[in-house]
Design an enzyme around this catalytic site. Sequence first.
Site, PDB file in Angstrom:
ATOM      1  N   ASP A  38       0.841  -1.195   0.000  1.00  0.00           N
ATOM      2  CA  ASP A  38       0.000   0.000   0.000  1.00  0.00           C
ATOM      3  C   ASP A  38       0.881   1.251   0.000  1.00  0.00           C
ATOM      4  O   ASP A  38       0.531   2.269  -0.588  1.00  0.00           O
ATOM      5  CB  ASP A  38      -0.922  -0.004   1.225  1.00  0.00           C
ATOM      6  CG  ASP A  38      -2.003  -1.076   1.113  1.00  0.00           C
ATOM      7  OD1 ASP A  38      -2.474  -1.323  -0.009  1.00  0.00           O
ATOM      8  OD2 ASP A  38      -2.356  -1.673   2.143  1.00  0.00           O
ATOM      9  N   GLY A  39       2.024   1.148   0.667  1.00  0.00           N
ATOM     10  CA  GLY A  39       2.969   2.275   0.723  1.00  0.00           C
ATOM     11  C   GLY A  39       3.452   2.661  -0.668  1.00  0.00           C
ATOM     12  O   GLY A  39       3.592   3.850  -0.979  1.00  0.00           O
ATOM     13  N   THR A  96      -7.683   2.470   7.577  1.00  0.00           N
ATOM     14  CA  THR A  96      -6.993   1.250   8.034  1.00  0.00           C
ATOM     15  C   THR A  96      -5.501   1.476   8.243  1.00  0.00           C
ATOM     16  O   THR A  96      -4.771   0.545   8.576  1.00  0.00           O
ATOM     17  CB  THR A  96      -7.185   0.127   6.995  1.00  0.00           C
ATOM     18  OG1 THR A  96      -6.978   0.686   5.683  1.00  0.00           O
ATOM     19  CG2 THR A  96      -8.564  -0.482   7.075  1.00  0.00           C
ATOM     20  N   ALA A  97      -5.034   2.695   8.026  1.00  0.00           N
ATOM     21  CA  ALA A  97      -3.604   2.986   8.151  1.00  0.00           C
ATOM     22  C   ALA A  97      -3.319   3.593   9.532  1.00  0.00           C
ATOM     23  O   ALA A  97      -3.685   3.022  10.551  1.00  0.00           O
ATOM     24  CB  ALA A  97      -3.175   3.888   6.998  1.00  0.00           C
ATOM     25  N   TYR A  98      -2.689   4.746   9.576  1.00  0.00           N
ATOM     26  CA  TYR A  98      -2.308   5.370  10.849  1.00  0.00           C
ATOM     27  C   TYR A  98      -3.514   5.512  11.784  1.00  0.00           C
ATOM     28  O   TYR A  98      -3.434   5.279  12.987  1.00  0.00           O
ATOM     29  CB  TYR A  98      -1.688   6.752  10.574  1.00  0.00           C
ATOM     30  CG  TYR A  98      -0.877   7.301  11.699  1.00  0.00           C
ATOM     31  CD1 TYR A  98       0.516   7.259  11.681  1.00  0.00           C
ATOM     32  CD2 TYR A  98      -1.494   7.861  12.821  1.00  0.00           C
ATOM     33  CE1 TYR A  98       1.275   7.757  12.728  1.00  0.00           C
ATOM     34  CE2 TYR A  98      -0.754   8.360  13.875  1.00  0.00           C
ATOM     35  CZ  TYR A  98       0.628   8.307  13.818  1.00  0.00           C
ATOM     36  OH  TYR A  98       1.363   8.798  14.869  1.00  0.00           O
ATOM     37  N   ARG A 125      -4.994  19.323  23.676  1.00  0.00           N
ATOM     38  CA  ARG A 125      -3.601  19.260  24.125  1.00  0.00           C
ATOM     39  C   ARG A 125      -3.108  17.831  24.002  1.00  0.00           C
ATOM     40  O   ARG A 125      -3.798  16.898  24.417  1.00  0.00           O
ATOM     41  CB  ARG A 125      -3.469  19.697  25.596  1.00  0.00           C
ATOM     42  CG  ARG A 125      -3.763  21.150  25.833  1.00  0.00           C
ATOM     43  CD  ARG A 125      -3.868  21.422  27.327  1.00  0.00           C
ATOM     44  NE  ARG A 125      -4.094  22.833  27.585  1.00  0.00           N
ATOM     45  CZ  ARG A 125      -5.285  23.420  27.538  1.00  0.00           C
ATOM     46  NH1 ARG A 125      -6.363  22.716  27.238  1.00  0.00           N
ATOM     47  NH2 ARG A 125      -5.394  24.706  27.794  1.00  0.00           N
ATOM     48  N   SER A 158      -4.118   2.744  14.039  1.00  0.00           N
ATOM     49  CA  SER A 158      -3.142   2.633  15.140  1.00  0.00           C
ATOM     50  C   SER A 158      -3.486   3.562  16.301  1.00  0.00           C
ATOM     51  O   SER A 158      -3.012   3.358  17.409  1.00  0.00           O
ATOM     52  CB  SER A 158      -1.737   2.962  14.649  1.00  0.00           C
ATOM     53  OG  SER A 158      -1.341   2.073  13.650  1.00  0.00           O
TER      54      SER A 158
HETATM   55  P1  NAP Z   1       5.056   2.754   4.915  1.00  0.00           P
HETATM   56  O1  NAP Z   1       6.160   1.895   5.356  1.00  0.00           O
HETATM   57  O2  NAP Z   1       4.845   3.034   3.472  1.00  0.00           O
HETATM   58  O3  NAP Z   1       3.691   2.235   5.517  1.00  0.00           O
HETATM   59  C1  NAP Z   1       3.588   1.785   6.853  1.00  0.00           C
HETATM   60  C2  NAP Z   1       2.605   0.631   6.904  1.00  0.00           C
HETATM   61  O4  NAP Z   1       1.274   1.127   6.685  1.00  0.00           O
HETATM   62  C3  NAP Z   1       2.877  -0.419   5.806  1.00  0.00           C
HETATM   63  O5  NAP Z   1       2.751  -1.671   6.386  1.00  0.00           O
HETATM   64  C4  NAP Z   1       1.790  -0.130   4.802  1.00  0.00           C
HETATM   65  O6  NAP Z   1       1.402  -1.284   4.090  1.00  0.00           O
HETATM   66  C5  NAP Z   1       0.642   0.309   5.694  1.00  0.00           C
HETATM   67  N1  NAP Z   1      -0.387   1.090   5.013  1.00  0.00           N
HETATM   68  C6  NAP Z   1      -0.257   2.202   4.251  1.00  0.00           C
HETATM   69  N2  NAP Z   1      -1.453   2.646   3.842  1.00  0.00           N
HETATM   70  C7  NAP Z   1      -2.381   1.786   4.326  1.00  0.00           C
HETATM   71  C8  NAP Z   1      -3.795   1.717   4.253  1.00  0.00           C
HETATM   72  N3  NAP Z   1      -4.517   2.648   3.603  1.00  0.00           N
HETATM   73  N4  NAP Z   1      -4.423   0.699   4.896  1.00  0.00           N
HETATM   74  C9  NAP Z   1      -3.715  -0.236   5.564  1.00  0.00           C
HETATM   75  N5  NAP Z   1      -2.384  -0.222   5.687  1.00  0.00           N
HETATM   76  C10 NAP Z   1      -1.717   0.787   5.085  1.00  0.00           C
HETATM   77  O7  NAP Z   1       5.214   4.119   5.749  1.00  0.00           O
HETATM   78  P2  NAP Z   1       5.337   5.629   5.344  1.00  0.00           P
HETATM   79  O8  NAP Z   1       5.859   5.758   3.945  1.00  0.00           O
HETATM   80  O9  NAP Z   1       6.030   6.310   6.434  1.00  0.00           O
HETATM   81  O10 NAP Z   1       3.808   6.141   5.398  1.00  0.00           O
HETATM   82  C11 NAP Z   1       2.807   5.742   4.524  1.00  0.00           C
HETATM   83  C12 NAP Z   1       1.557   5.485   5.313  1.00  0.00           C
HETATM   84  O11 NAP Z   1       1.825   4.505   6.299  1.00  0.00           O
HETATM   85  C13 NAP Z   1       1.015   6.683   6.071  1.00  0.00           C
HETATM   86  O12 NAP Z   1       0.029   7.334   5.315  1.00  0.00           O
HETATM   87  C14 NAP Z   1       0.442   6.088   7.362  1.00  0.00           C
HETATM   88  O13 NAP Z   1      -0.948   5.925   7.305  1.00  0.00           O
HETATM   89  C15 NAP Z   1       1.055   4.721   7.468  1.00  0.00           C
HETATM   90  N6  NAP Z   1       1.848   4.678   8.680  1.00  0.00           N
HETATM   91  C16 NAP Z   1       1.278   4.142   9.783  1.00  0.00           C
HETATM   92  C17 NAP Z   1       1.944   4.154  10.987  1.00  0.00           C
HETATM   93  C18 NAP Z   1       1.282   3.580  12.171  1.00  0.00           C
HETATM   94  O14 NAP Z   1       0.244   2.914  12.005  1.00  0.00           O
HETATM   95  N7  NAP Z   1       1.788   3.818  13.360  1.00  0.00           N
HETATM   96  C19 NAP Z   1       3.215   4.694  11.074  1.00  0.00           C
HETATM   97  C20 NAP Z   1       3.781   5.243   9.925  1.00  0.00           C
HETATM   98  C21 NAP Z   1       3.073   5.242   8.739  1.00  0.00           C
HETATM   99  P3  NAP Z   1       2.342  -2.015   3.013  1.00  0.00           P
HETATM  100  O15 NAP Z   1       3.261  -2.875   3.769  1.00  0.00           O
HETATM  101  O16 NAP Z   1       1.349  -2.779   2.205  1.00  0.00           O
HETATM  102  O17 NAP Z   1       3.051  -0.939   2.225  1.00  0.00           O
HETATM  103 MN    MN Z   2       0.742  -4.562   3.106  1.00  0.00          MN
END
Ligand code: NAP
Ligand code: MN
Length: 256
Positions: free
Chosen positions: A45-46, A156-158, A143, A161
């Site tokens: 997804d990234g 489903t991403a950040y 705050r 969490s």
């Molecule tokens: P990244 O390594 O590209 O992504 C971090 C993880 O989030 C990977 O496992 C990615 O899946 C997954 N992901 C991304 N979009 C998703 C979605 N819409 N639904 C479910 N899983 C998803 O990290 P990055 O380049 O720093 O950031 C890209 C995105 O990753 C951000 O928009 C953020 O939402 C998410 N992220 C999440 C956290 C957290 O949950 N604490 C931390 C950092 C970033 P794949 O392995 O399939 O690429």
């Molecule tokens: Mn994945």
Amino acid sequence: MKTFVIVNRPDEQSENLAQYLKEELSKKLEWNEDKPELCFTIGGDGTFIYAVQKYCDQLSDVSFIGIHSGTLGFFTDYLNTEIDDLITDVFNKEGTIVESQLLEVTIDQNEKVYALNEMRVENSSRTQILDIYINDEKLETYRGTGICVCTQLGSTAYNRSVQGAIIQEGLPVIQIAEIAGIHHREFQSLGSPIVLKEDSIVRLVSDNYDGALLCTDSNSRKLDGKAEVVCQLSRRSVRMMRYRRVSYLERLKSLF
Ligand code: NAP
Ligand code: MN
């Protein structure tokens, strides 16, 4: 002839797959990195998000198709083992385009950035104090570490969490969730995530954004000296080319 491009994660498996896909697709389509009509992404997804950001200024001309090296993703309809099925589908099927709006984020009424998953205002160095307005009505003074505003696709991403709700595909809403909000006797904010109608405008105002970052998907920029971040669903949308139907619940179950 339709033009195409491939954006892949730089690991060996994805590189090899991209090479193979490029050779096969070139039999009927024309490679064009600057003006692609179809953009194939290989990775996760990234990688998909990275490709959308890369073609952010020409999104109305590009349709995206995701191939996942691993499990299914939210943006990826084909597994790496199904690459030949994908090629057959591209050559033989019309496909349907599913559109999804991006978030448009405006900083101090002039700079604009876009996000597919979410935007976050985050400050890890000190307590961030900010006022949250929804459609010019004040919700609260917050705050804590920060605020995450996500799209349906980003739920489903950040967002997940930070205990935000997962939003079913097709629902054009935005969601606000706190990132480590402070809740004690003196300071209280809503605490729970809130889902808003598609035309809502979220405004985050602060006297002091020093040390804070504005993160949009995998990009970030400093907010030092800024005062206001406004966020709403954009007219800009991403087009996803679908040749087959993958159920949303299947995607959820395969991932979590
Ligand atoms: P990244 O390594 O590209 O992504 C971090 C993880 O989030 C990977 O496992 C990615 O899946 C997954 N992901 C991304 N979009 C998703 C979605 N819409 N639904 C479910 N899983 C998803 O990290 P990055 O380049 O720093 O950031 C890209 C995105 O990753 C951000 O928009 C953020 O939402 C998410 N992220 C999440 C956290 C957290 O949950 N604490 C931390 C950092 C970033 P794949 O392995 O399939 O690429
Ligand atoms: Mn994945």
